[in-house]
Design an enzyme around this catalytic site. Structure first.
Site, PDB file in Angstrom:
ATOM      1  N   GLU A  23      26.294  38.601  39.420  1.00  0.00           N
ATOM      2  CA  GLU A  23      27.532  38.306  38.570  1.00  0.00           C
ATOM      3  C   GLU A  23      27.638  36.687  38.564  1.00  0.00           C
ATOM      4  O   GLU A  23      27.214  35.993  39.085  1.00  0.00           O
ATOM      5  CB  GLU A  23      28.784  38.937  39.356  1.00  0.00           C
ATOM      6  CG  GLU A  23      29.128  40.057  38.722  1.00  0.00           C
ATOM      7  CD  GLU A  23      29.643  39.930  37.057  1.00  0.00           C
ATOM      8  OE1 GLU A  23      29.914  38.631  36.852  1.00  0.00           O
ATOM      9  OE2 GLU A  23      30.233  40.756  36.538  1.00  0.00           O
ATOM     10  N   ARG A 106      39.627  43.862  45.355  1.00  0.00           N
ATOM     11  CA  ARG A 106      39.002  42.418  45.731  1.00  0.00           C
ATOM     12  C   ARG A 106      38.973  41.333  44.464  1.00  0.00           C
ATOM     13  O   ARG A 106      39.454  41.860  43.327  1.00  0.00           O
ATOM     14  CB  ARG A 106      37.311  42.755  45.977  1.00  0.00           C
ATOM     15  CG  ARG A 106      36.743  43.388  44.742  1.00  0.00           C
ATOM     16  CD  ARG A 106      35.219  43.421  45.285  1.00  0.00           C
ATOM     17  NE  ARG A 106      34.369  44.056  43.967  1.00  0.00           N
ATOM     18  CZ  ARG A 106      34.003  43.518  43.030  1.00  0.00           C
ATOM     19  NH1 ARG A 106      34.195  41.940  42.646  1.00  0.00           N
ATOM     20  NH2 ARG A 106      33.199  43.883  42.006  1.00  0.00           N
ATOM     21  N   ASN A 108      37.511  39.294  41.565  1.00  0.00           N
ATOM     22  CA  ASN A 108      36.487  39.574  40.680  1.00  0.00           C
ATOM     23  C   ASN A 108      36.252  38.151  39.945  1.00  0.00           C
ATOM     24  O   ASN A 108      36.367  37.027  40.440  1.00  0.00           O
ATOM     25  CB  ASN A 108      36.692  40.715  39.712  1.00  0.00           C
ATOM     26  CG  ASN A 108      35.195  41.428  39.207  1.00  0.00           C
ATOM     27  OD1 ASN A 108      34.318  41.308  40.112  1.00  0.00           O
ATOM     28  ND2 ASN A 108      35.190  41.615  38.050  1.00  0.00           N
ATOM     29  N   ASN A 154      37.700  40.743  34.044  1.00  0.00           N
ATOM     30  CA  ASN A 154      36.623  40.219  33.796  1.00  0.00           C
ATOM     31  C   ASN A 154      36.719  39.315  32.456  1.00  0.00           C
ATOM     32  O   ASN A 154      37.774  39.315  32.024  1.00  0.00           O
ATOM     33  CB  ASN A 154      35.532  41.363  33.186  1.00  0.00           C
ATOM     34  CG  ASN A 154      34.723  41.777  34.270  1.00  0.00           C
ATOM     35  OD1 ASN A 154      33.845  40.479  34.867  1.00  0.00           O
ATOM     36  ND2 ASN A 154      34.279  43.007  34.773  1.00  0.00           N
ATOM     37  N   ASP A 204      32.293  42.962  29.576  1.00  0.00           N
ATOM     38  CA  ASP A 204      32.062  42.479  31.004  1.00  0.00           C
ATOM     39  C   ASP A 204      32.474  41.026  31.192  1.00  0.00           C
ATOM     40  O   ASP A 204      33.440  40.346  30.276  1.00  0.00           O
ATOM     41  CB  ASP A 204      30.964  43.084  31.563  1.00  0.00           C
ATOM     42  CG  ASP A 204      30.890  43.068  33.146  1.00  0.00           C
ATOM     43  OD1 ASP A 204      31.452  41.913  33.830  1.00  0.00           O
ATOM     44  OD2 ASP A 204      30.531  43.879  33.857  1.00  0.00           O
TER      45      ASP A 204
END
Length: 300
Positions: A23, A106, A108, A154, A204
């Site tokens: 990522e 969490r 991101n 995202n 994404d």
């Protein structure tokens, strides 16, 4: 208008990293390296295209969720729900702030704006509860919550003129756009940019090119698509992997599109059929990107 299709044969392997969940690729014009993470293996990785050198550093956390470049040459690293500063000189890692607490979330995806603020979101660790939020973090560690009701943050990106912020919730299958006030650091006028709720395709990570095109990776979709600012898709890259995760432009001329990918959620047969799953991929000469903004720290 039909989209220009770029075949998978043009997609190269930059690094055979076999990431579980690769990522947040970022090109650093100072080190001339591509930096990215493997969230699940908690790895911070770099690749020097001129020498082929590939390096990794591991961290003691549950998830290494995101990263950003800083003005002083360090990196911001998102570990679980806290942000840390990792100096370029190998100095001990230091906590910047705790962004959120008390939820099974969490950190991101995130991106720094042209004033040096980090916009970063949280996501539900179970991938279905709307526990997440979007936050803005300033250089002194001050955290401001912009909105909630997010499942998986995202696709945070800014238009070249700094007037628009793009934001995706992958598990709501939608991308939104906001009017962005660069001076005040405020977003307004939320509206839909792309809606895949009926087909449940998963937009994404994203980045923007010099012409304002929005490049988006489709997790579980095996492709990257470029949107015009009006929402039309004009380019599609067919990929040799099912799970691309994020994109960025890099290289000395910012004309190489780097694509991270994931082995996560693939069964043994799919892994056998996709030997490049989880690798860092690259496509050359399809557009020109923008330099990443850097997080600007200030004393408290």
């Amino acid at each position: 208008m039909s989209a220009n299709l770029i075949p998978a044969s043009r997609v190269e392997t930059a690094v055979a990293s076999a990431d579980i969940l690769g990522e947040t690729p970022l090109w650093c014009d100072r080190s001339r390296k591509l930096w990215w993470i493997d969230i699940d293996r908690r790895l911070h990785q770099s690749f020097d295209a001129s020498t082929g050198a590939y390096q990794t550093s591991s961290y003691d956390c549950q998830f290494l969720g995101s990263q950003a470049l800083t003005a002083d040459g360090a990196h911001l690293l998102a570990q679980d729900l806290r942000l840390f500063r990792q100096g370029a000189d190998g100095a001990p890692i230091a906590q910047v702030c705790e962004v959120e607490g008390g939820l099974d979330n969490r950190l991101n995806d995130g991106r720094v704006d042209a004033r040096g603020r980090l916009w970063i979101g949280t996501m539900d660790n179970q991938l279905h509860r709307p526990n997440g939020s979007l936050y803005c973090v300033t250089g002194n560690g001050e955290v401001t919550r912009s909105f909630g009701d997010v499942i998986v943050t995202n696709g945070i990106a800014f238009s070249p003129d700094n007037r628009t912020l793009y934001f995706t919730d992958t598990r709501r299958y939608r991308t939104w756009m906001f009017d962005f006030d660069l001076d005040d650091g405020v977003i307004r006028n939320r509206r839909l940019f792309a809606d895949y709720s009926s087909s449940q395709q998963r937009p994404d990570g994203a980045c923007v090119d010099v012409d304002g095109g929005i490049w988006t990776a489709f997790f579980s979709g095996g492709r990257v698509a470029r949107y015009r600012p009006n929402g039309e898709i004009d380019t599609v890259i067919d990929l040799p992997v099912t799970n691309p995760t994020c994109v960025c432009f890099g290289g000395s001329d910012l004309k190489t599109l780097f694509i991270t990918s994931a082995r996560k959620f693939l069964d043994p047969h799919q892994l056998w059929a996709e030997p490049r799953a989880g690798h860092l991929l690259a496509v050359h000469g399809i557009a020109e990107g923008l330099f990443e903004h850097r997080f600007v720290s200030s004393s408290r």
